[in-house]
Design an enzyme around this catalytic site. Sequence first.
Site, mmCIF file in Angstrom:
data_model
loop_
_atom_site.group_PDB
_atom_site.id
_atom_site.type_symbol
_atom_site.label_atom_id
_atom_site.label_comp_id
_atom_site.label_asym_id
_atom_site.label_seq_id
_atom_site.Cartn_x
_atom_site.Cartn_y
_atom_site.Cartn_z
ATOM 1 N N THR A 14 20.900 10.626 -26.479
ATOM 2 C CA THR A 14 20.777 10.278 -27.908
ATOM 3 C C THR A 14 19.712 11.099 -28.620
ATOM 4 O OG1 THR A 14 19.190 8.552 -27.344
ATOM 5 C CG2 THR A 14 21.502 7.875 -27.587
ATOM 6 N N VAL A 17 17.905 17.046 -28.437
ATOM 7 C CA VAL A 17 18.413 18.015 -27.456
ATOM 8 C C VAL A 17 19.642 17.468 -26.740
ATOM 9 C CG1 VAL A 17 17.867 19.250 -25.313
ATOM 10 C CG2 VAL A 17 16.173 19.131 -27.154
ATOM 11 N N ARG A 42 17.159 0.975 -24.916
ATOM 12 C CA ARG A 42 17.271 0.887 -26.390
ATOM 13 C C ARG A 42 18.608 1.411 -26.891
ATOM 14 N NH1 ARG A 42 12.008 2.944 -25.709
ATOM 15 N NH2 ARG A 42 12.788 5.080 -25.707
ATOM 16 N N ARG A 102 8.475 22.478 -13.992
ATOM 17 C CA ARG A 102 8.560 23.935 -14.195
ATOM 18 C C ARG A 102 7.679 24.756 -13.265
ATOM 19 N NH1 ARG A 102 8.095 23.348 -20.606
ATOM 20 N NH2 ARG A 102 10.218 22.630 -21.038
ATOM 21 N N CYS A 131 10.814 26.128 -24.767
ATOM 22 C CA CYS A 131 11.599 26.822 -25.783
ATOM 23 C C CYS A 131 10.966 28.143 -26.240
ATOM 24 C CB CYS A 131 11.806 25.906 -26.986
ATOM 25 S SG CYS A 131 10.353 24.907 -27.392
ATOM 26 N N GLY A 162 11.559 20.610 -32.140
ATOM 27 C CA GLY A 162 11.108 20.666 -30.745
ATOM 28 C C GLY A 162 10.522 19.360 -30.273
ATOM 29 N N LYS A 215 1.708 26.734 -21.175
ATOM 30 C CA LYS A 215 3.090 26.835 -20.666
ATOM 31 C C LYS A 215 3.583 28.258 -20.881
ATOM 32 C CE LYS A 215 4.244 22.259 -22.373
ATOM 33 N NZ LYS A 215 4.977 21.627 -23.490
ATOM 34 N N ARG A 237 2.514 24.681 -35.185
ATOM 35 C CA ARG A 237 3.630 23.919 -35.753
ATOM 36 C C ARG A 237 3.713 24.213 -37.241
ATOM 37 N NH1 ARG A 237 7.006 21.526 -32.690
ATOM 38 N NH2 ARG A 237 5.350 20.392 -31.648
ATOM 39 N N HIS A 244 12.378 28.531 -33.951
ATOM 40 C CA HIS A 244 11.009 28.972 -33.682
ATOM 41 C C HIS A 244 10.915 30.470 -33.967
ATOM 42 C CE1 HIS A 244 10.259 25.162 -31.939
ATOM 43 N NE2 HIS A 244 10.006 25.488 -30.673
ATOM 44 N N ASN A 317 15.520 26.812 -31.404
ATOM 45 C CA ASN A 317 14.783 26.165 -30.309
ATOM 46 C C ASN A 317 15.583 25.058 -29.632
ATOM 47 O OD1 ASN A 317 14.147 25.106 -33.068
ATOM 48 N ND2 ASN A 317 13.267 23.437 -31.869
HETATM 49 O O1 25A Z 1 7.644 17.245 -23.909
HETATM 50 P P1 25A Z 1 8.622 16.759 -22.901
HETATM 51 O O2 25A Z 1 8.034 15.591 -22.133
HETATM 52 O O3 25A Z 1 9.131 17.799 -22.028
HETATM 53 O O4 25A Z 1 9.874 16.138 -23.746
HETATM 54 C C1 25A Z 1 10.908 16.875 -24.345
HETATM 55 C C2 25A Z 1 11.827 15.952 -25.181
HETATM 56 O O5 25A Z 1 11.944 14.686 -24.582
HETATM 57 C C3 25A Z 1 11.801 13.645 -25.539
HETATM 58 C C4 25A Z 1 11.787 14.239 -26.905
HETATM 59 O O6 25A Z 1 13.159 14.248 -27.369
HETATM 60 C C5 25A Z 1 11.272 15.643 -26.600
HETATM 61 O O7 25A Z 1 11.758 16.589 -27.512
HETATM 62 N N1 25A Z 1 10.562 12.960 -25.269
HETATM 63 C C6 25A Z 1 9.351 13.460 -25.053
HETATM 64 N N2 25A Z 1 8.447 12.545 -24.782
HETATM 65 C C7 25A Z 1 9.101 11.389 -24.810
HETATM 66 C C8 25A Z 1 8.738 10.024 -24.596
HETATM 67 N N3 25A Z 1 7.500 9.666 -24.311
HETATM 68 C C9 25A Z 1 10.454 11.653 -25.113
HETATM 69 N N4 25A Z 1 11.341 10.704 -25.213
HETATM 70 C C10 25A Z 1 10.935 9.442 -25.017
HETATM 71 N N5 25A Z 1 9.692 9.095 -24.714
HETATM 72 P P2 25A Z 1 13.899 13.182 -28.301
HETATM 73 O O8 25A Z 1 12.913 12.217 -28.809
HETATM 74 O O9 25A Z 1 14.790 13.857 -29.251
HETATM 75 O O10 25A Z 1 14.877 12.487 -27.244
HETATM 76 C C11 25A Z 1 14.463 11.580 -26.365
HETATM 77 C C12 25A Z 1 15.691 11.216 -25.487
HETATM 78 O O11 25A Z 1 15.209 10.664 -24.281
HETATM 79 C C13 25A Z 1 15.717 9.335 -24.124
HETATM 80 N N6 25A Z 1 14.802 8.534 -23.369
HETATM 81 C C14 25A Z 1 13.553 8.202 -23.680
HETATM 82 N N7 25A Z 1 12.997 7.454 -22.733
HETATM 83 C C15 25A Z 1 13.930 7.282 -21.792
HETATM 84 C C16 25A Z 1 15.093 7.976 -22.188
HETATM 85 N N8 25A Z 1 16.204 7.995 -21.438
HETATM 86 C C17 25A Z 1 16.180 7.327 -20.290
HETATM 87 N N9 25A Z 1 15.111 6.666 -19.824
HETATM 88 C C18 25A Z 1 13.982 6.611 -20.533
HETATM 89 N N10 25A Z 1 12.918 5.934 -20.065
HETATM 90 C C19 25A Z 1 15.881 8.874 -25.532
HETATM 91 O O12 25A Z 1 16.727 7.755 -25.597
HETATM 92 C C20 25A Z 1 16.470 10.112 -26.166
HETATM 93 O O13 25A Z 1 17.822 10.254 -25.831
HETATM 94 P P3 25A Z 1 16.332 6.511 -26.521
HETATM 95 O O14 25A Z 1 17.161 5.392 -26.037
HETATM 96 O O15 25A Z 1 14.823 6.300 -26.516
HETATM 97 O O16 25A Z 1 16.765 6.932 -27.985
HETATM 98 C C21 25A Z 1 15.922 6.736 -28.983
HETATM 99 C C22 25A Z 1 16.681 6.373 -30.255
HETATM 100 O O17 25A Z 1 16.447 7.486 -31.141
HETATM 101 C C23 25A Z 1 17.472 7.553 -32.115
HETATM 102 N N11 25A Z 1 17.930 8.926 -32.170
HETATM 103 C C24 25A Z 1 17.594 9.872 -31.302
HETATM 104 N N12 25A Z 1 18.165 11.005 -31.636
HETATM 105 C C25 25A Z 1 18.891 10.796 -32.758
HETATM 106 C C26 25A Z 1 18.740 9.455 -33.104
HETATM 107 N N13 25A Z 1 19.343 8.931 -34.164
HETATM 108 C C27 25A Z 1 20.113 9.727 -34.926
HETATM 109 N N14 25A Z 1 20.304 11.030 -34.681
HETATM 110 C C28 25A Z 1 19.705 11.590 -33.593
HETATM 111 N N15 25A Z 1 19.904 12.907 -33.324
HETATM 112 C C29 25A Z 1 18.520 6.621 -31.703
HETATM 113 O O18 25A Z 1 18.424 5.464 -32.495
HETATM 114 C C30 25A Z 1 18.189 6.327 -30.272
HETATM 115 O O19 25A Z 1 18.694 5.054 -29.976
HETATM 116 O O1 L14 Z 2 7.602 21.967 -22.891
HETATM 117 O O2 L14 Z 2 7.888 21.347 -30.090
HETATM 118 O O3 L14 Z 2 9.612 21.803 -23.628
HETATM 119 O O4 L14 Z 2 6.920 19.486 -29.541
HETATM 120 C C1 L14 Z 2 8.383 19.905 -25.562
HETATM 121 C C2 L14 Z 2 7.809 19.576 -26.939
HETATM 122 C C3 L14 Z 2 8.159 22.316 -26.101
HETATM 123 C C4 L14 Z 2 7.597 21.983 -27.446
HETATM 124 C C5 L14 Z 2 8.397 21.687 -23.789
HETATM 125 C C6 L14 Z 2 7.582 20.480 -29.274
HETATM 126 C C7 L14 Z 2 7.857 21.236 -25.113
HETATM 127 C C8 L14 Z 2 8.118 20.681 -27.900
#
Ligand code: 25A
Ligand code: L14
Length: 350
Positions: A14, A17, A42, A102, A131, A162, A215, A237, A244, A317
């Site tokens: 959801t 990405v 959720r 990574r 990215c 991102g 990174k 940012r 990007h 990105n």
């Molecule tokens: O930096 P990192 O750690 O490498 O992270 C990279 C990416 O991961 C996400 C975030 O993407 C980021 O770009 N991220 C990072 N830190 C996070 C954190 N602490 C994190 N996500 C959650 N907690 P993002 O925010 O676009 O997408 C997150 C996706 O991950 C799912 N997710 C989170 N915790 C999870 C999990 N899946 C499984 N187990 C877990 N414990 C998250 O699902 C989402 O798919 P979700 O259920 O939390 O969805 C959140 C709600 O957001 C709304 N929504 C999201 N995208 C859209 C949207 N609504 C409309 N259009 C969209 N494009 C929805 O309502 C959804 O229900």
């Molecule tokens: O290591 O733009 O993939 O906040 C996730 C968060 C890249 C940057 C990763 C952002 C990062 C991203």
Amino acid sequence: MTKEKPVVAVVGATGAVGREMLKTLEDRAFPAAEVIPFASSRSAGVKLPFRGGELTVRELKKDVFAGIDLALFSAGGSTSETFAPWAAGAGCVVVDNSSAWRMDERCPLVVPEVNADALEGHNGIIANPNCSTIQMVVVLKPLHDAAKITRVVVSTYQAVSGTGQKAIAELETQVRQLFNMQEPDVKVYPYRIAFNCLPHIDVFLDNDYTKEEMKMVNETVKIMGDANIRVTATCVRVPVFYGHSESVNIETARKMTPQEARAILAQAPGVQVYDNPGEKMYPMAIDAAGEDDTFVGRIREDETIDNGLNMWIVADNIRKGAALNAVQIAEELLRRDLLGVGDRNVFERK
Ligand code: 25A
Ligand code: L14
């Protein structure tokens, strides 16, 4: 392969990405027998469009990976840290978009145009790079092969997408609030991002660099496979939704002219040279958004050193920086018959 076509999971489906991963699997006609979206509790039950129909999001749990051949993860680092070992342990190959795995020596870090061979002999978890790193190495690898890059100085201009869906919403909301003379809500970033630039991406480390900057330093060396390349980065940012941009300065062992660099890059896979100052032609985020290729322009000599070039590199990105690169890794795994090699116990399951 155990089966003709793999069963594919998208974890974090959801998110910004995850949604693009589904779209990319569909657009590239990835030969999946079935695609199963997972997210947190959720989102369980949410419907996502796919191949003219709908998929229903399931809650991610440790035991869901039996019978799944390949999982594309983009749900944040802590989710990957916990769940990727359970997937790999069940014989499901993980391509992980987070930063969690990574720099782990057991995990290949792959940009297919640059180091696809690193996939051979993988242990079940493959890491998708940062990215900003991906779009830089796609351009630098062919130049490195030709003239041996010794030093890179990069400054990034990174889009809010991102950070995920919540950051896209925050920039939209702040712009609307400012035009209505309201105080903007500041939640995702430490300061207002609308009409501002923040020299701060991810957390600060002991050396006063940010984690995002380090990174770029460490991942570039691992992907390019050359510990002698020195990299220094400043990650910023900017109030852009998608795409990007990067100002990149390189120093090379052998002299390379801008003309030679353009000729080499014109042949490079996944790269488009977009460089004609006389015609005001240079890559911009608004052009790269929605595209698969990485764009490079403003290639010019660094006149302060003997062997140096400056350039400007732009890519989407969410696509090349995340979803597309992950799907390209998956395609390469299929081509090399590197799925379905059985259960693995290389990573500790917690
Ligand atoms: O930096 P990192 O750690 O490498 O992270 C990279 C990416 O991961 C996400 C975030 O993407 C980021 O770009 N991220 C990072 N830190 C996070 C954190 N602490 C994190 N996500 C959650 N907690 P993002 O925010 O676009 O997408 C997150 C996706 O991950 C799912 N997710 C989170 N915790 C999870 C999990 N899946 C499984 N187990 C877990 N414990 C998250 O699902 C989402 O798919 P979700 O259920 O939390 O969805 C959140 C709600 O957001 C709304 N929504 C999201 N995208 C859209 C949207 N609504 C409309 N259009 C969209 N494009 C929805 O309502 C959804 O229900
Ligand atoms: O290591 O733009 O993939 O906040 C996730 C968060 C890249 C940057 C990763 C952002 C990062 C991203």
